[in-house]
Design a protein around this motif. Structure first.
Motif, PDB file in Angstrom:
ATOM      1  N   ASP A  30      14.586  -5.463   8.194  1.00 24.74           N
ATOM      2  CA  ASP A  30      14.208  -4.098   8.543  1.00 24.74           C
ATOM      3  C   ASP A  30      12.705  -3.966   8.295  1.00 24.74           C
ATOM      4  OD1 ASP A  30      13.710  -1.338   8.531  1.00 24.74           O
ATOM      5  OD2 ASP A  30      15.753  -0.909   7.858  1.00 24.74           O
ATOM      6  N   PRO A  31      11.937  -3.334   9.189  1.00 24.35           N
ATOM      7  CA  PRO A  31      10.499  -3.153   8.941  1.00 24.35           C
ATOM      8  C   PRO A  31      10.219  -2.415   7.641  1.00 24.35           C
ATOM      9  CG  PRO A  31      11.239  -1.778  10.768  1.00 24.35           C
ATOM     10  CD  PRO A  31      12.345  -2.739  10.484  1.00 24.35           C
ATOM     11  N   LEU A  32      11.190  -1.617   7.203  1.00 19.09           N
ATOM     12  CA  LEU A  32      11.010  -0.898   5.937  1.00 19.09           C
ATOM     13  C   LEU A  32      10.878  -1.868   4.766  1.00 19.09           C
ATOM     14  CD1 LEU A  32      10.845   1.812   4.489  1.00 19.09           C
ATOM     15  CD2 LEU A  32      13.349   1.826   4.342  1.00 19.09           C
ATOM     16  N   ASN A  33      11.517  -3.049   4.897  1.00 19.01           N
ATOM     17  CA  ASN A  33      11.385  -4.047   3.834  1.00 19.01           C
ATOM     18  C   ASN A  33       9.937  -4.499   3.684  1.00 19.01           C
ATOM     19  OD1 ASN A  33      14.131  -3.960   3.381  1.00 19.01           O
ATOM     20  ND2 ASN A  33      14.586  -5.702   4.713  1.00 19.01           N
ATOM     21  N   THR A  34       9.269  -4.666   4.807  1.00 22.40           N
ATOM     22  CA  THR A  34       7.851  -5.050   4.773  1.00 22.40           C
ATOM     23  C   THR A  34       7.019  -3.945   4.132  1.00 22.40           C
ATOM     24  OG1 THR A  34       8.131  -6.394   6.759  1.00 22.40           O
ATOM     25  CG2 THR A  34       5.874  -5.737   6.184  1.00 22.40           C
ATOM     26  N   VAL A  35       7.349  -2.700   4.469  1.00 25.42           N
ATOM     27  CA  VAL A  35       6.641  -1.563   3.871  1.00 25.42           C
ATOM     28  C   VAL A  35       6.837  -1.559   2.355  1.00 25.42           C
ATOM     29  CG1 VAL A  35       6.514   0.953   3.739  1.00 25.42           C
ATOM     30  CG2 VAL A  35       6.775  -0.177   5.963  1.00 25.42           C
ATOM     31  N   ASP A  36       8.082  -1.784   1.912  1.00 25.84           N
ATOM     32  CA  ASP A  36       8.366  -1.799   0.476  1.00 25.84           C
ATOM     33  C   ASP A  36       7.611  -2.927  -0.230  1.00 25.84           C
ATOM     34  OD1 ASP A  36      10.050   0.364   0.660  1.00 25.84           O
ATOM     35  OD2 ASP A  36      11.872  -0.837   0.873  1.00 25.84           O
ATOM     36  N   ARG A  37       7.556  -4.089   0.402  1.00 31.23           N
ATOM     37  CA  ARG A  37       6.843  -5.215  -0.192  1.00 31.23           C
ATOM     38  C   ARG A  37       5.340  -4.931  -0.271  1.00 31.23           C
ATOM     39  NH1 ARG A  37       8.413 -10.149   3.350  1.00 31.23           N
ATOM     40  NH2 ARG A  37       7.034 -11.255   1.890  1.00 31.23           N
ATOM     41  N   TYR A  38       4.826  -4.280   0.761  1.00 35.03           N
ATOM     42  CA  TYR A  38       3.406  -3.918   0.734  1.00 35.03           C
ATOM     43  C   TYR A  38       3.121  -2.939  -0.405  1.00 35.03           C
ATOM     44  CZ  TYR A  38      -0.832  -1.320   1.615  1.00 35.03           C
ATOM     45  OH  TYR A  38      -2.037  -0.692   1.446  1.00 35.03           O
ATOM     46  N   ILE A  39       3.980  -1.921  -0.541  1.00 35.42           N
ATOM     47  CA  ILE A  39       3.772  -0.913  -1.594  1.00 35.42           C
ATOM     48  C   ILE A  39       3.784  -1.572  -2.968  1.00 35.42           C
ATOM     49  CG2 ILE A  39       4.822   1.074  -2.735  1.00 35.42           C
ATOM     50  CD1 ILE A  39       5.718   2.017   0.064  1.00 35.42           C
ATOM     51  N   ALA A  40       4.740  -2.504  -3.199  1.00 37.29           N
ATOM     52  CA  ALA A  40       4.820  -3.188  -4.488  1.00 37.29           C
ATOM     53  C   ALA A  40       3.551  -4.000  -4.756  1.00 37.29           C
ATOM     54  CB  ALA A  40       6.050  -4.087  -4.529  1.00 37.29           C
ATOM     55  N   ALA A  41       3.076  -4.710  -3.735  1.00 37.76           N
ATOM     56  CA  ALA A  41       1.860  -5.511  -3.902  1.00 37.76           C
ATOM     57  C   ALA A  41       0.639  -4.618  -4.124  1.00 37.76           C
ATOM     58  CB  ALA A  41       1.656  -6.397  -2.670  1.00 37.76           C
ATOM     59  N   TRP A  42       0.587  -3.520  -3.431  1.00 39.25           N
ATOM     60  CA  TRP A  42      -0.509  -2.544  -3.572  1.00 39.25           C
ATOM     61  C   TRP A  42      -0.554  -1.983  -4.990  1.00 39.25           C
ATOM     62  CZ3 TRP A  42       0.038   3.086  -1.568  1.00 39.25           C
ATOM     63  CH2 TRP A  42      -1.178   3.754  -1.663  1.00 39.25           C
ATOM     64  N   GLN A  43       0.615  -1.588  -5.501  1.00 43.50           N
ATOM     65  CA  GLN A  43       0.674  -0.989  -6.832  1.00 43.50           C
ATOM     66  C   GLN A  43       0.324  -1.988  -7.921  1.00 43.50           C
ATOM     67  OE1 GLN A  43       4.730   0.444  -6.486  1.00 43.50           O
ATOM     68  NE2 GLN A  43       4.058   2.571  -6.281  1.00 43.50           N
ATOM     69  N   GLU A  44       0.682  -3.256  -7.713  1.00 47.83           N
ATOM     70  CA  GLU A  44       0.440  -4.276  -8.732  1.00 47.83           C
ATOM     71  C   GLU A  44      -0.887  -5.003  -8.540  1.00 47.83           C
ATOM     72  OE1 GLU A  44       2.317  -4.749 -11.363  1.00 47.83           O
ATOM     73  OE2 GLU A  44       3.646  -3.131 -10.668  1.00 47.83           O
ATOM     74  N   GLY A  45      -1.615  -4.678  -7.471  1.00 47.06           N
ATOM     75  CA  GLY A  45      -2.881  -5.350  -7.219  1.00 47.06           C
ATOM     76  C   GLY A  45      -2.715  -6.802  -6.818  1.00 47.06           C
ATOM     77  N   GLU A  46      -1.594  -7.114  -6.168  1.00 49.54           N
ATOM     78  CA  GLU A  46      -1.335  -8.484  -5.709  1.00 49.54           C
ATOM     79  C   GLU A  46      -1.910  -8.648  -4.300  1.00 49.54           C
ATOM     80  OE1 GLU A  46      -0.175 -10.787  -7.501  1.00 49.54           O
ATOM     81  OE2 GLU A  46       0.648  -9.726  -9.229  1.00 49.54           O
ATOM     82  N   TYR A  47      -3.199  -8.929  -4.225  1.00 58.35           N
ATOM     83  CA  TYR A  47      -3.891  -8.939  -2.942  1.00 58.35           C
ATOM     84  C   TYR A  47      -3.520 -10.160  -2.086  1.00 58.35           C
ATOM     85  CZ  TYR A  47      -6.380  -5.399  -5.531  1.00 58.35           C
ATOM     86  OH  TYR A  47      -6.670  -4.288  -6.285  1.00 58.35           O
TER      87      TYR A  47
END
Length: 640
Positions: A30-47
């Motif tokens: 689901d494209p939402l999974n990609t959105v969730d993964r992006y949000i997690a990386a954004w919040q944790e600073g995992e560039y």
């Protein structure tokens, strides 16, 4: 082919696409999974993870290091501490692409919480992968390539310190810089000599300062900064010297100079250790901070909180160059075509917080009393301290030390000569004797001995003693002053005439437990609560009869601060109630707009004497009221 075979063939033809469709729906992300993964990386600073979520085309456009730089610039300049996504909504999408809107709340150490809307554009790569299309607005809405964030700080107005009648003790005031215009000097030798004399400076120092600006003879050469008060005393003589000029600015000044220097303290340049110790306060090199006294003890309250402005800075040169390139090109930097252009930087305010003024502090000190007691010490050149305390409230009305120093010298700057003179003074003018000096109290401590003996019931005021001029205890001989012999006498006489032998004997009879109990009730051997640092007064060792005998007359290992003895006698004057010395009456806490947020009352006025519990164990009553009255009468009798 029979009918059954035909039906089976048709069923297979229909079923295979249905199964394929079901499998695709089940297994394709689901494209939402990609959105969730992006949000997690954004919040944790995992560039690195953010980069891996981008489309191949986007990965060719921006590197991991560039992603880290652009996100890091915003994170650091905005002071981000937390990113919370509280809403995700999918917008109209197609088979190959889709958009999501996310709402995020960002928490910052410098600014109020912000709610931001972000638009995420996703594309399908192959049949199974949804990837994120890079856009600088993923970092901050409206951000474009080449934009940067920059945070500017504005310091708050420092809180001011006043006496009990609202007279200024530490405030923002006029500062006069006495300087020289080298090209206006008529007689350099005469100027150097006269300035050195008037400003108490070395001639070599004045010469060196003038030479530092030899290449710029039109510049003002700063020589010394003065308070407006000191400047007015010298103004006439300074103005008569050709080449001497003045400039006016503002700074931290202490109108009463040395009168209350040890209490108020002074300010100086912040050191790296202080900056490193309080990173959350955002101190900067060159900033002034409290270095001693109340200036240091209440540094954070007086400093207030800095304000900040976050700018989005955008180079608009390219979009403006055509407007300027009309044949009259301005000088500037070269663009990619080699054409000279100006660099136009547009600054857009994206976040802002106003500085919060520091607290104003109102003291219990009365500068009139302070003047009287300080002058009493100064006139006789007496090294020491004097404290006036209100026994009903514990308020200190005066707290003077002599010798003292002028805190304006630290605030405005002092020469090496001035600092060396202060540092090498054998009388140690920087020492706050009232709070940091430890001295043997001598006969004053006999009041503790007699208070404990009376309050515990060991003796009464009519108890009779016989003095032979000496008291022997385990080989130690305690004598009276000038070997006097008083013969038979009462306890009251032992205080009135300060009889060492009697007081030493009483100390031994009290014993270690009772002597220590009452001593600690009067705040010996424990840290005293106060707005400034105070050394602990100590009774020392009381384990042997010899210790007790000498301690009872204020000798042996007994050491006290003047503040401790002021509080000790205040307890007696207050009828035996515990008295906590206080030097701050109230603090006024302000909001960013300058209005009062809160008035903090520091006074601890003694309660009405309605207690029926006369023990010292409740932390309120140190000795019985009757005991305090007897000891007070004895103190009066000493003077009479």
């Amino acid at each position: 082919m029979n009918k059954r075979n035909i039906l089976v063939t048709i069923s297979v033809i229909i079923l295979v696409p249905l199964l394929a469709a079901a499998a695709y729906i089940y297994y394709v992300p689901d494209p939402l999974n990609t959105v969730d993964r992006y949000i997690a990386a954004w919040q944790e600073g995992e560039y690195k993870n953010i980069h891996s979520l981008l489309t191949e085309e986007s990965q060719d456009v921006i590197t991991i290091d560039e992603i880290q730089a652009v996100y890091g610039n915003f994170l650091n300049q905005a002071g981000l501490e937390k990113i919370e996504v509280f809403d995700i909504s999918q917008l109209d999408g197609k088979f190959s692409q889709v958009e999501f809107r996310i709402k995020a709340r960002i928490e910052s150490r410098y600014f109020n919480d912000q709610e931001l809307d972000y638009l995420l554009h996703l594309k399908r790569e192959g049949l199974v992968n949804w990837k994120l299309v890079w856009d600088y607005q993923l970092v901050y809405p409206g951000l474009k390539e080449g934009d940067t964030f920059n945070r500017e700080r504005s310091l708050a107005q420092r809180g001011e310190i006043y006496d009990s009648k609202e007279r200024p003790l530490a405030v923002k005031g006029d500062v006069i810089t006495v300087g020289v215009h080298p090209n206006r000097i008529e007689d350099r030798g005469a100027l150097v000599s006269r300035l050195s004399e008037l400003l108490d400076l070395d001639e070599d120092y004045v010469d060196r300062e003038i030479d530092r600006y030899s290449n710029n003879p039109d510049w003002l050469v700063p020589i010394k900064r003065l308070t407006n008060t000191n400047y007015r005393l010298l103004e006439g003589e300074l103005r008569s010297i050709p080449g001497v000029v003045f400039s006016r600015s503002s700074g931290r000044i202490y109108p009463y100079a040395e009168l209350a220097a040890h209490t108020i303290g002074y300010m100086g340049e912040v050191d790296q250790n202080w900056i490193d110790s309080y990173p959350e306060k955002d101190y900067r090199v060159g900033e002034k901070v409290g270095k001693s006294g109340l200036e240091r003890a209440y540094e954070f309250e007086l400093r207030g909180e800095p304000g900040y402005t976050l700018y989005l800075q955008r180079d608009t040169s390219n979009q403006n160059i055509n407007e300027r390139n009309d044949g009259n090109k301005n000088e500037g930097s070269n663009d990619q075509d080699g054409v000279k252009r100006d660099i136009d930087i547009e600054k857009l305010v994206v976040m802002n917080s106003l500085p919060i003024p520091g607290d104003d502090i109102y003291l219990t000190l009365d500068i009139d009393y302070q003047q009287v007691v300080y002058q009493a010490l100064a006139d006789g050149d007496r090294v020491g301290s004097i404290i006036l305390i209100d026994p009903n409230s514990g308020d200190l009305m005066a707290l003077a030390n002599f010798p003292s120093y002028d805190p304006n010298g630290f605030s405005l700057g002092m020469t090496t000569r001035e600092w060396e003179h202060l540092r090498t003074d054998q009388r140690n003018p920087m020492l706050n004797r009232a709070l940091q000096g430890l001295y043997p109290p001598g006969s004053i401590l006999k009041l503790l001995t007699v208070s404990a003996a009376l309050d515990s019931g060991l003796l009464d005021s009519d108890s009779v003693f016989n003095d032979t001029g000496e008291y022997r205890v385990q080989g130690n001989v305690i004598s009276n002053f000038q070997k006097e012999v008083f013969g038979e006498h009462q306890l009251a006489d032992a205080i009135i005439h300060s009889i060492n032998t009697t007081m030493a004997k009483v100390g031994v009879e009290l014993g270690e437990e009772e002597f220590r109990k009452y001593g600690e009730g009067f705040s010996f051997n424990r840290e005293r609560e106060f707005d400034l640092s105070v050394k602990e007064s100590s009774l020392g060792s009381l384990r042997t009869p010899v210790d007790l005998a000498w301690s009872a007359v204020g000798q042996a290992e007994v050491v006290v601060t003047p503040l401790q003895m002021a509080a000790f006698t205040a307890i007696i004057a207050a009828g035996g109630r515990d008295v906590q010395p206080a030097i701050i009456d109230k603090r006024i806490d302000y909001q960013a707009d300058g209005s009062i947020r809160e008035t903090i009352d520091n006074k601890q006025t003694a309660a009405e004497d309605s207690s029926t519990d006369d023990t010292i164990d409740d932390g309120y009553r140190v000795i019985k009221k009757e005991t305090a009255e007897i000891v007070t009468e004895l103190m009066v009798s000493v003077v009479d």
